[in-house]
Design a protein around this motif. Structure first.
Motif, short mmCIF file in Angstrom:
data_model
loop_
_atom_site.label_atom_id
_atom_site.label_comp_id
_atom_site.label_asym_id
_atom_site.label_seq_id
_atom_site.Cartn_x
_atom_site.Cartn_y
_atom_site.Cartn_z
N LEU A 1 -10.54 0.66 -3.27
CA LEU A 1 -9.62 1.63 -2.68
C LEU A 1 -8.84 2.31 -3.80
CD1 LEU A 1 -8.01 2.89 -0.27
CD2 LEU A 1 -6.49 0.90 -0.42
N TYR B 1 -2.98 5.06 -1.51
CA TYR B 1 -2.90 3.70 -0.98
C TYR B 1 -3.34 2.68 -2.03
CZ TYR B 1 -2.23 6.03 3.51
OH TYR B 1 -1.74 6.82 4.52
N ASP C 1 -5.74 10.29 3.48
CA ASP C 1 -7.08 9.71 3.63
C ASP C 1 -7.19 8.42 2.84
OD1 ASP C 1 -7.50 12.12 4.90
OD2 ASP C 1 -8.57 13.02 3.22
N TYR C 2 -8.21 7.64 3.16
CA TYR C 2 -8.60 6.51 2.32
C TYR C 2 -9.66 7.01 1.33
CZ TYR C 2 -6.43 3.06 5.51
OH TYR C 2 -5.55 2.31 6.26
N VAL D 1 -12.19 8.62 5.94
CA VAL D 1 -12.56 7.58 4.98
C VAL D 1 -13.60 8.21 4.07
CG1 VAL D 1 -13.51 5.27 4.66
CG2 VAL D 1 -12.09 5.76 6.68
N TYR E 1 0.79 -1.22 0.00
CA TYR E 1 0.00 0.00 0.00
C TYR E 1 0.83 1.28 0.00
CZ TYR E 1 -3.83 -3.12 1.42
OH TYR E 1 -4.76 -4.11 1.48
N ASP F 1 -7.82 -2.50 8.08
CA ASP F 1 -8.73 -1.37 7.85
C ASP F 1 -9.63 -1.64 6.66
OD1 ASP F 1 -7.60 0.01 9.95
OD2 ASP F 1 -6.34 1.30 8.70
N MET F 2 -9.06 -2.22 5.60
CA MET F 2 -9.84 -2.50 4.39
C MET F 2 -10.93 -3.54 4.69
SD MET F 2 -8.80 -0.46 2.10
CE MET F 2 -8.40 0.72 3.41
N GLY G 1 0.80 5.16 -0.78
CA GLY G 1 0.15 5.89 0.30
C GLY G 1 1.15 6.53 1.24
N MET H 1 -12.32 5.98 -1.18
CA MET H 1 -13.09 4.78 -1.50
C MET H 1 -14.10 5.05 -2.61
SD MET H 1 -11.54 3.03 0.79
CE MET H 1 -12.31 1.51 0.22
N ILE I 1 -3.19 -1.74 7.41
CA ILE I 1 -4.05 -1.20 6.35
C ILE I 1 -5.00 -2.27 5.84
CG2 ILE I 1 -4.09 -0.17 4.05
CD1 ILE I 1 -1.38 1.12 4.69
#
Length: 389
Positions: A47, A51, A71-72, A108, A10, A25-26, A56, A74, A22
């Motif tokens: 994603l 990342y 940030d993620y 997120v 990532y 988290d996913m 990332g 999505m 990570i």
């Protein structure tokens, strides 16, 4: 800038333990989405962002500990779901993202959900190009994005650079306000440093778009920028070093932000550079040689009544949006026929470096009474930016 010999899925500077964090988290995000959206309506959870590209951001402490820095981003694709239902899911996913952000410790962000049927016709933009070539599907159809068009980064339109320069310019404006307010604390300094680096990267990425050299990978962008570093615009502004440092900051941020005095000095330099890039990069195809603010005001993009890419449907949409969001105050047909974001592009130099417009021109562009003061001008600009950025 070559990627270190670290086996990280990532990030560039992370390690397997950080990858596992990570990955967990996913799993948490995928589980939350599947609880919010029924299985029959959900095609994939993806994603994107740094990342998703394997680049990332990481913050490394003095003890070697690692923390998320960005940030993620999505993306949720649905099956053949009616628009009203997707809008309902979007509301739920915003709430889900907020709760997940509190748990995980970073934002997120869920973009608006899209039906998978639209994938083959997604237009070429920096966002869709980046997603196509840099993503991880954490739930659903692993081949979903193979249906995206065969994008050529050299064909990314210059309008994408305009949008990027606008948004990064606003970040620079907000950083300036922090400096003016003396935000000499860790949170304030981190905000200032992050937005300075974003502005540098935005200017550089816009330059690469104009030169038809943009790439989805940060590391590859630095290499391409290095090959172009003899370009007069880059040489005159000592830009290559600024750009490579900004990318490195994004990939591996320091545990503590720089000192306030150092940030103030860096901001002054970047503010001047951004002004030059704003004028020269965006009008790259329209005028050769050094470009002045007067050239900016007179360019065809702003002074034609109809944007060249707009058809009748677009023009009708523009009129409707302008009527609803701007109204008829200080009416200008020229601005009414354009998408409202063009009002922001035109106004940006005023906020970035206090450019002086001919009397009444700025007020007309923003659709406000000619007697409105600087605070009112700023308020209107930000209201439009929040709606159309």
């Amino acid at each position: 800038m070559r990627k270190p010999e670290i086996n990280s899925e990532y990030t560039v500077y992370g390690n397997p333990d950080f990858d596992r964090k990570i990955g967990a988290d996913m799993e948490k995000i995928a589980r939350a989405v599947t609880e919010a959206v029924p299985e029959e309506d959900l095609a994939a959870v993806i994603l994107g962002g740094g990342y998703g590209r394997g680049e990332g951001g990481v913050t490394v402490g003095e003890d070697g500990s690692m923390a998320l820095f960005n940030d993620y981003d999505m993306f949720v694709f649905t099956t053949n779901v009616p628009r009203k239902r997707r809008k309902y899911y979007d509301v739920i996913l915003r709430e889900v993202g907020h709760k997940l952000g509190e748990e995980i410790g970073i934002d997120v962000d869920f973009g608006p959900s899209l039906n998978r049927g639209i994938i083959p016709s997604l237009p070429l933009s920096m966002m869709w190009y980046d997603l196509k070539f840099g993503h991880k599907i954490i739930y659903g159809d692993q081949d979903l994005l193979k249906r995206m068009p065969k994008y050529d980064s050299a064909a990314i339109p210059i309008w994408e650079a305009w949008k990027l320069m606008l948004n990064r310019g606003v970040g620079l404006m907000l950083a300036a306000e922090k400096i003016e307010n003396g935000a000499d604390n860790p949170a304030g300094r981190e905000f200032i440093e992050r937005n300075i680096c974003k502005a540098v990267m935005g200017a550089g990425d816009s330059f690469l778009v104009a030169k038809r050299q943009y790439h989805f990978s940060y590391l590859e962008r630095v290499e391409r920028m290095e090959k172009l570093k003899d370009d007069p615009l880059l040489v005159e502004n000592d830009f290559f070093e600024l750009y490579s440092n900004a990318v490195n900051y994004k990939l591996k941020a320091p545990a503590e932000p720089a000192e306030f005095s150092a940030l103030t000095a860096l901001f002054s330099k970047v503010e001047q550079v951004y002004q030059v890039f704003l004028l020269n990069v965006l009008l790259n195809d329209e005028k050769n040689g050094e470009i002045s603010f007067n050239d900016y005001l007179k360019c065809d993009i702003f002074n034609n009544y109809i944007f060249s890419g707009d058809g009748l449907k677009d023009i009708l949409k523009n009129i409707t949006l302008n009527f609803l969001e701007v109204g008829l105050v200080n009416f200008s047909l020229k601005w009414f026929l354009k998408y409202p974001r063009w009002r922001l592009y035109f106004s940006l130099p005023y906020f970035l470096y206090g450019a002086e417009y001919p009397k009444g021109m700025l007020h007309k562009a923003l659709g406000i009474n000619s007697k409105v003061d600087s605070d009112g001008i700023r308020e209107k600009f930000f209201r439009l930016w929040r709606r159309f950025n």
